[in-house]
Design an enzyme around this catalytic site. Structure first.
Site, PDB file in Angstrom:
ATOM      1  N   ARG A   1      50.996  35.264  34.196  1.00 14.55           N
ATOM      2  CA  ARG A   1      52.421  35.248  34.655  1.00 14.55           C
ATOM      3  C   ARG A   1      52.649  34.006  35.507  1.00 14.55           C
ATOM      4  O   ARG A   1      51.915  33.842  36.171  1.00 14.55           O
ATOM      5  CB  ARG A   1      52.470  36.816  34.326  1.00 14.55           C
TER       6      ARG A   1
ATOM      7  N   LYS B   1      55.431  42.490  30.592  1.00 17.56           N
ATOM      8  CA  LYS B   1      56.202  42.840  32.264  1.00 17.56           C
ATOM      9  C   LYS B   1      57.308  43.456  32.974  1.00 17.56           C
ATOM     10  O   LYS B   1      57.562  43.882  33.702  1.00 17.56           O
ATOM     11  CB  LYS B   1      55.060  42.298  33.535  1.00 17.56           C
TER      12      LYS B   1
ATOM     13  N   HIS C   1      51.538  52.207  36.859  1.00 18.99           N
ATOM     14  CA  HIS C   1      51.122  51.156  36.632  1.00 18.99           C
ATOM     15  C   HIS C   1      49.642  52.152  36.526  1.00 18.99           C
ATOM     16  O   HIS C   1      48.603  52.303  37.715  1.00 18.99           O
ATOM     17  CB  HIS C   1      50.635  49.898  37.308  1.00 18.99           C
TER      18      HIS C   1
ATOM     19  N   SER D   1      41.446  45.526  39.199  1.00 20.26           N
ATOM     20  CA  SER D   1      41.213  44.877  38.045  1.00 20.26           C
ATOM     21  C   SER D   1      40.046  44.814  38.417  1.00 20.26           C
ATOM     22  O   SER D   1      39.377  44.000  40.044  1.00 20.26           O
ATOM     23  CB  SER D   1      41.920  43.193  37.766  1.00 20.26           C
TER      24      SER D   1
ATOM     25  N   LYS E   1      38.763  50.966  35.734  1.00 21.92           N
ATOM     26  CA  LYS E   1      39.700  52.055  35.575  1.00 21.92           C
ATOM     27  C   LYS E   1      39.856  52.103  33.914  1.00 21.92           C
ATOM     28  O   LYS E   1      39.873  53.347  33.560  1.00 21.92           O
ATOM     29  CB  LYS E   1      41.512  51.156  36.151  1.00 21.92           C
TER      30      LYS E   1
ATOM     31  N   ASP F   1      47.588  51.731  30.343  1.00 20.92           N
ATOM     32  CA  ASP F   1      48.375  51.396  31.866  1.00 20.92           C
ATOM     33  C   ASP F   1      49.867  51.660  31.781  1.00 20.92           C
ATOM     34  O   ASP F   1      50.179  50.761  33.311  1.00 20.92           O
ATOM     35  CB  ASP F   1      49.223  49.726  30.741  1.00 20.92           C
TER      36      ASP F   1
ATOM     37  N   ARG G   1      43.517  37.862  26.688  1.00 24.31           N
ATOM     38  CA  ARG G   1      43.641  38.693  26.183  1.00 24.31           C
ATOM     39  C   ARG G   1      43.732  39.261  24.478  1.00 24.31           C
ATOM     40  O   ARG G   1      43.543  38.550  23.492  1.00 24.31           O
ATOM     41  CB  ARG G   1      45.126  39.217  26.819  1.00 24.31           C
TER      42      ARG G   1
END
Length: 530
Positions: free
Chosen positions: A56, A198, A217, A235, A239, A254, A319
């Site tokens: 991002r 996002k 989130h 991160s 999780k 997520d 990803r």
């Protein structure tokens, strides 16, 4: 440019001969590979590279300064204002740019699995693989839903259009601009597909609270008795690992909303990190990467077409995007009841926080606002010792409203539904990073499962001295000396000093929230023993 002109320009664009609407996965795979946008892997995934932008671009993200949202937005470094004039000029240029392309791809779908509150969206993409990404990440409509679909928000994505900062009023060639009034998300100058995901989440974080729905989130799963657990964590906190439980079904990994009906997934897919991915460690993710999945910046052998998940030469932020239905153990549709348990995950490299502690509502709001974990030495250039890092509500880059809006909603829902909240430290015990050891995953799993089963609801606890956290005195399957972190340190004075150091970082971070109820703001310690 008024809303009518915006709508007419969009209509003209969508009526062009170059527009392909709602192509199937095989059609999009064919288009992406035949146009040279991506290659096909051995398993049938589409693998694309995003060039210089492999993540991002938060410094290139703006919200248009408009009357409809001006007084609601928490303006600052995250939510940066831009004028309507700059937005409209760029919008007109992007529309003209896209009209010249030989093909455009449109996906129509939804954000939000709860039919009462879902958002109808559409994406207009210059790249077929970006449209495939949208198809896999958002909620796909039925034929009947598609026939009646009218988009409330539109993503206009032109990766090959680069802004000229001197002329266009941006800080760089890249821009992600949200207009709440025009209901447009304008993206250009970057090929990183995650900007779409996002941006839509940011929109949901703006509109859901007005409906009394808390956007979150977090990941969510549900047990055989319908008991829902939420997992919040940045991160590296575990999780994904802890929410993937063979005895429970995944609601989502997520993004979620919490309404009067319960919890629902905002997305229809997963966007998983793949660096060092293996079937042994993460079988669900590994096996979900199949035909129609999208790999982003994963190096692929040009001959065998086998992805090299250990190769981070393009970026560590590799990803995979795939529909949630690619995972076997899921709830479909992705909805559940009201949470029974909430787990805040932190990887505390200072070795100070307990492996598990039960939070009051006020403590839950405090730690929700704080969103703490640690960055480790060696993970980023210049970091030579563990650093405390805080991400408000575990998702600060995506919160258009003031953080206290979300925290107050969380507090109300905890009260309304009598939810047990736990802070779980998956980081270090017996000393800080480099001295102590990482908490054993088997212990953490045992503690989390006990929490989800309600076994820690009315247990005997002892109060930790600095943050005032309630530590269980005993949990079957976990050594008692592990439960209280001070007991696990050989040097008690060193522990006390390190705890005070971390407490001061919490308190300093909390100053940014301004005036907050003292019953909450003072929970960063030091707290007296009762």
């Amino acid at each position: 440019m008024n809303p009518v002109n915006i709508k007419n320009n969009l209509k003209d664009l969508l009526n062009g001969q170059n527009v392909h609407v709602q192509l199937s996965v095989p059609q999009l795979v064919e288009a992406a590979t035949s146009r040279g946008e991506a290659v096909l892997t051995r398993e049938g995934a589409v693998a694309a590279e995003t060039g210089k932008y492999t993540g991002r671009s938060p410094k290139d993200k703006y919200i248009v300064d408009e009357a409809i949202s001006r007084d609601k937005i928490d303006w600052g470094n995250v939510n940066r204002p831009i004028s309507s004039e700059i937005f409209e000029n760029l919008y007109a240029k992007v529309i003209d740019h896209l009209k010249q392309k030989d093909a455009l791809y449109v996906f129509k779908g939804f954000a939000g699995a709860d039919h009462e509150s879902r958002l109808a969206i559409q994406t207009i993409n210059e790249y077929a693989w970006h449209n495939l990404f949208a198809h896999q990440l958002f909620i796909r409509p039925t034929k009947e839903e598609l026939a009646a679909h009218e988009a409330e928000f539109t993503v206009v994505y032109a990766p090959t259009f680069h802004a000229d900062p001197a002329v266009d009023g941006t800080d760089s060639e890249t821009f992600i601009i949200v207009s709440m009034e025009k209901k447009i998300i304008l993206i250009g100058g970057t090929e990183y597909a995650g900007e779409m995901k996002k941006s839509i989440f940011s929109i949901m974080n703006h509109i859901l609270p007005e409906k009394g729905i808390l956007p979150m989130h977090c990941s969510a799963n549900v047990g055989k008795d319908g008991d829902v657990t939420l997992f919040f964590g940045l991160s590296g906190t575990g999780k994904t690992t802890l929410s993937a439980d063979g005895d429970r079904k995944l609601i989502g990994d997520d993004e979620h909303g919490w309404s009067d009906n319960g919890v629902f997934n905002i997305e229809g897919g997963c966007y998983a990190k793949t660096i060092n991915l293996s079937r042994e460690n993460e079988p669900q993710i590994y096996d979900a990467i199949r035909f129609g999945s999208v790999l982003e910046n994963v190096v692929v052998d040009p001959e065998t077409r086998i992805p090299d998940y250990d190769n981070g030469s393009l970026t560590e932020n590799t990803r995979a995007a795939y529909p949630i239905q690619a995972i076997d153990n899921i709830v479909d549709p992705s909805v559940g009841g009201h949470p029974k348990t909430i787990v805040f995950l932190t990887a505390d490299a200072f070795g100070v926080l307990p492996p598990i502690s039960k939070l009051s509502k006020e403590q839950a709001m405090y730690h929700f606002l704080s969103g703490y974990t640690s960055k480790l030495a060696g993970t980023e250039r210049g970091i030579t010792a563990p650093e405390a890092t805080f991400s408000t509500c575990f998702g600060s880059p995506f919160l258009p409203l003031h953080a206290t809006v979300y925290a107050e909603m969380l507090g109300e829902k905890i009260d309304d539904h009598n939810v047990d909240v736990f802070l779980v430290n998956t980081g270090w015990t017996g000393g800080e990073y480099g001295v102590g050891n990482r908490m054993k995953l088997s212990y953490t799993r045992t503690m989390v499962r006990a929490a989800m089963k309600g076994e820690l609801h009315n247990i005997e606890t002892e109060k930790e001295a600095i943050f005032g956290l309630e530590i269980p005195k005993e949990i079957p399957g976990v050594p008692t000396e592990v439960l209280n972190p001070r007991h696990a340190w050989a040097d008690k004075e060193a522990y006390d000093q390190k705890a005070k150091e971390l407490s001061s970082k919490f308190q300093e971070n909390f100053k940014k929230f301004g005036t907050v109820d003292p019953a909450i703001s003072q929970l960063g310690g030091p707290a007296p023993l009762s």
